[in-house]
Design a protein around this motif. Structure first.
Motif, mmCIF file in Angstrom:
data_model
loop_
_atom_site.group_PDB
_atom_site.id
_atom_site.type_symbol
_atom_site.label_atom_id
_atom_site.label_comp_id
_atom_site.label_asym_id
_atom_site.label_seq_id
_atom_site.Cartn_x
_atom_site.Cartn_y
_atom_site.Cartn_z
ATOM 1 N N THR A 192 33.744 27.488 39.119
ATOM 2 C CA THR A 192 34.242 27.923 40.430
ATOM 3 C C THR A 192 34.976 26.791 41.153
ATOM 4 N N ARG A 193 34.377 25.616 41.117
ATOM 5 C CA ARG A 193 34.986 24.477 41.825
ATOM 6 C C ARG A 193 36.216 23.979 41.063
ATOM 7 N N LYS A 194 36.123 24.068 39.726
ATOM 8 C CA LYS A 194 37.297 23.677 38.919
ATOM 9 C C LYS A 194 38.485 24.546 39.334
ATOM 10 N N ILE A 195 38.215 25.835 39.543
ATOM 11 C CA ILE A 195 39.289 26.756 39.951
ATOM 12 C C ILE A 195 39.745 26.449 41.378
ATOM 13 N N SER A 196 38.814 26.316 42.314
ATOM 14 C CA SER A 196 39.243 26.132 43.722
ATOM 15 C C SER A 196 40.034 24.839 43.890
ATOM 16 N N MET A 197 39.613 23.792 43.180
ATOM 17 C CA MET A 197 40.356 22.520 43.284
ATOM 18 C C MET A 197 41.749 22.649 42.663
ATOM 19 N N SER A 246 19.449 36.331 44.075
ATOM 20 C CA SER A 246 20.781 36.724 43.601
ATOM 21 C C SER A 246 21.440 37.620 44.651
ATOM 22 N N THR A 247 22.722 37.947 44.428
ATOM 23 C CA THR A 247 23.390 38.870 45.354
ATOM 24 C C THR A 247 23.313 40.314 44.866
ATOM 25 N N GLY A 248 23.101 40.490 43.546
ATOM 26 C CA GLY A 248 23.110 41.836 42.979
ATOM 27 C C GLY A 248 24.512 42.327 42.643
ATOM 28 N N GLU A 249 25.508 41.460 42.816
ATOM 29 C CA GLU A 249 26.902 41.825 42.493
ATOM 30 C C GLU A 249 27.388 40.967 41.344
ATOM 31 N N MET A 250 28.105 41.579 40.419
ATOM 32 C CA MET A 250 28.628 40.808 39.282
ATOM 33 C C MET A 250 30.157 40.802 39.331
ATOM 34 N N HIS A 251 30.734 39.615 39.118
ATOM 35 C CA HIS A 251 32.198 39.482 39.113
ATOM 36 C C HIS A 251 32.616 38.635 37.918
ATOM 37 N N SER A 252 33.845 38.874 37.458
ATOM 38 C CA SER A 252 34.348 38.092 36.314
ATOM 39 C C SER A 252 35.100 36.870 36.823
ATOM 40 N N ILE A 253 35.343 35.947 35.900
ATOM 41 C CA ILE A 253 36.146 34.767 36.254
ATOM 42 C C ILE A 253 37.561 35.214 36.636
ATOM 43 N N ARG A 254 38.050 36.263 35.999
ATOM 44 C CA ARG A 254 39.388 36.784 36.356
ATOM 45 C C ARG A 254 39.420 37.225 37.832
ATOM 46 N N GLU A 255 38.347 37.867 38.289
ATOM 47 C CA GLU A 255 38.307 38.281 39.707
ATOM 48 C C GLU A 255 38.277 37.057 40.626
ATOM 49 N N PHE A 256 37.543 36.041 40.208
ATOM 50 C CA PHE A 256 37.496 34.801 40.993
ATOM 51 C C PHE A 256 38.902 34.225 41.106
ATOM 52 N N ASP A 258 41.751 35.855 40.799
ATOM 53 C CA ASP A 258 42.579 36.754 41.641
ATOM 54 C C ASP A 258 42.472 36.354 43.112
ATOM 55 N N ILE A 259 41.226 36.248 43.590
ATOM 56 C CA ILE A 259 41.006 35.978 45.027
ATOM 57 C C ILE A 259 41.448 34.558 45.381
ATOM 58 N N ALA A 260 41.142 33.608 44.496
ATOM 59 C CA ALA A 260 41.472 32.207 44.787
ATOM 60 C C ALA A 260 42.989 32.018 44.879
ATOM 61 N N PHE A 261 43.721 32.556 43.917
ATOM 62 C CA PHE A 261 45.186 32.374 43.950
ATOM 63 C C PHE A 261 45.820 33.170 45.094
ATOM 64 N N LYS A 262 45.289 34.353 45.353
ATOM 65 C CA LYS A 262 45.816 35.159 46.478
ATOM 66 C C LYS A 262 45.700 34.397 47.793
ATOM 67 N N ARG A 263 44.641 33.631 47.919
ATOM 68 C CA ARG A 263 44.395 32.889 49.168
ATOM 69 C C ARG A 263 45.535 31.905 49.478
ATOM 70 N N VAL A 264 46.202 31.432 48.400
ATOM 71 C CA VAL A 264 47.320 30.493 48.628
ATOM 72 C C VAL A 264 48.664 31.186 48.404
ATOM 73 N N MET A 314 35.763 28.114 49.498
ATOM 74 C CA MET A 314 35.949 26.988 48.566
ATOM 75 C C MET A 314 37.417 26.574 48.465
ATOM 76 N N VAL A 315 38.296 27.569 48.401
ATOM 77 C CA VAL A 315 39.732 27.259 48.310
ATOM 78 C C VAL A 315 40.197 26.584 49.608
ATOM 79 N N ASP A 316 39.797 27.130 50.743
ATOM 80 C CA ASP A 316 40.211 26.562 52.037
ATOM 81 C C ASP A 316 39.752 25.104 52.154
ATOM 82 N N HIS A 317 38.524 24.860 51.727
ATOM 83 C CA HIS A 317 37.986 23.500 51.792
ATOM 84 C C HIS A 317 38.822 22.547 50.931
#
Ligand code: G4F
Length: 329
Positions: A192-197, A246-256, A258-264, A314-317
């Motif tokens: 996750t951090r590798k992606i956000s950075m 846990s949150t009870g929600e499952m997401h893929s790295i692809r979804e992570f 999607d959201i991270a790149f969309k943010r920028v 994470m992306v904003d940070h």
């Protein structure tokens, strides 16, 4: 005043938990390893109220010394070699620290006596990695464990040792089976951090692309700041027990992604991300999703930060961090 000793103080969980306990009026001690550890200054700067003690989970006498110095009412054993990929290359060290280190801490707590006669409550940081090749969906406290990495096997040892000390010695020893939890304080080796950075750097023209391993892995990702609250709640119960967090929600790295790149402002990340076999693992945990009903009902715990909010935080940070660096030249 309550006193707590935290191992693994330099990790994201150690830092969030210290802040939580200090805000509750605790005297907080953190165990830190090694001579001249560069993280010593980082903790003193970021969390000034914490008192640091040196010690090592592989050295029982150093743990006894730390207990004597801190006289804690609560011990949070968060220390571990926690990077799963590393554990194949360093299986023995991982076993010594992540597995046998738990036994050392439990033994130290069993042998130590606080001067005022108060008892010590113990928290063990167990992990959803113990579910590995999942035998039930979603995973709960009763799900059969099937670890897929030396790290996972070591965590299973620590988990059962904690239960065994509770049953053998009547110790107030609880285990939190925490699913993946992330934050801007996450180490850069985790996906996750590798992606956000990388997303932050790519958007500023400081990096060309991002190489990852298995993009199809799915995880139940929560916010570390929410999860440390569950640790504290476990030690406030009359009875020690084990809880899935846990949150009870499952997401893929692809979804992570999607959201991270969309943010920028990048809608199509495919040309920027490639897969590199070096980041694939000898055995993969394909998917994890937890059922935290027991924690909701018994502890009254629920996560507050959702998946999209977490990725954007994470992306904003990392964007702000890169911009600060650039402005300093
Ligand atoms: O971020 P990860 O390295 O976390 P992983 O392996 O799930 O472990 C984390 O969560 C556990 C809780 O279940 C903790 F016990 C553990 O200490 C740690 O905090 O990898 C997540 C997924 C994996 O499936 C991995 O194969 O991401 C996949 N991945 C794909 N590309 C990658 C990469 N992981 C990393 N670290 N780096 C990549 O380039």
């Amino acid at each position: 005043m309550k006193r707590a000793l935290i191992t693994g103080i330099t990790g994201q969980d150690g830092m969030y938990l210290s802040e939580l306990l200090l805000a509750k009026g605790y005297e907080v001690y953190g165990l830190i390893r090694g001579q001249n550890n560069p993280k010593f200054e980082m903790i003193e700067r970021e969390i000034p109220g914490v008192r640091l003690l040196t010690g090592d989970l592989t050295d029982l006498s150093s743990l006894l010394r730390a207990l004597t110095a801190s006289q804690p009412h609560e011990v949070y054993n968060l220390g571990a070699i926690s990077f799963v990929a590393y554990s194949w290359e360093n299986a023995h060290t991982t076993t010594d620290v992540t597995g046998k280190g738990v036994l050392n801490m439990l033994e130290a707590v069993r042998l130590h006596r606080n001067a005022d006669g108060s008892d010590i409550r113990f928290y063990q940081a167990s992990s959803s990695e113990m579910f590995g090749k999942v035998q039930e969906v979603p995973q709960r406290e009763t799900t059969l464990l099937w670890p897929r990495s030396p790290y996972g096997v070591a965590k299973v040892f620590g988990h059962y040792m904690t239960i065994n000390y509770r049953e053998s010695y009547g110790m107030h020893a609880s285990s939190g089976v925490l699913f993946n939890h992330e934050s801007p304080r996450r180490g850069p080796e985790f996906v996750t951090r590798k992606i956000s950075m990388a997303v932050a750097r790519i958007s500023l023209g400081l990096q060309d692309d991002l190489q990852l391993g298995n993009l199809d892995a799915k995880r139940d990702w929560g916010f570390a700041g929410d999860y440390v609250e569950a640790m504290w709640l476990m030690l406030q119960q009359d009875q020690a027990d084990d809880y899935v967090i846990s949150t009870g929600e499952m997401h893929s790295i692809r979804e992570f992604l999607d959201i991270a790149f969309k943010r920028v402002g990048i809608d199509d990340w495919a040309p920027l991300v490639s897969q590199n076999p070096a980041f694939f693992r000898p055995a993969e945990v394909e998917s994890l999703v937890g059922d935290s009903t027991k924690a909701h009902e018994t502890l009254g715990w629920k996560p507050k930060v959702g998946f999209t909010e977490l990725v954007e935080m994470m992306v904003d940070h990392d964007l702000a961090r890169e911009q600060r660096r650039a402005s300093r030249g």
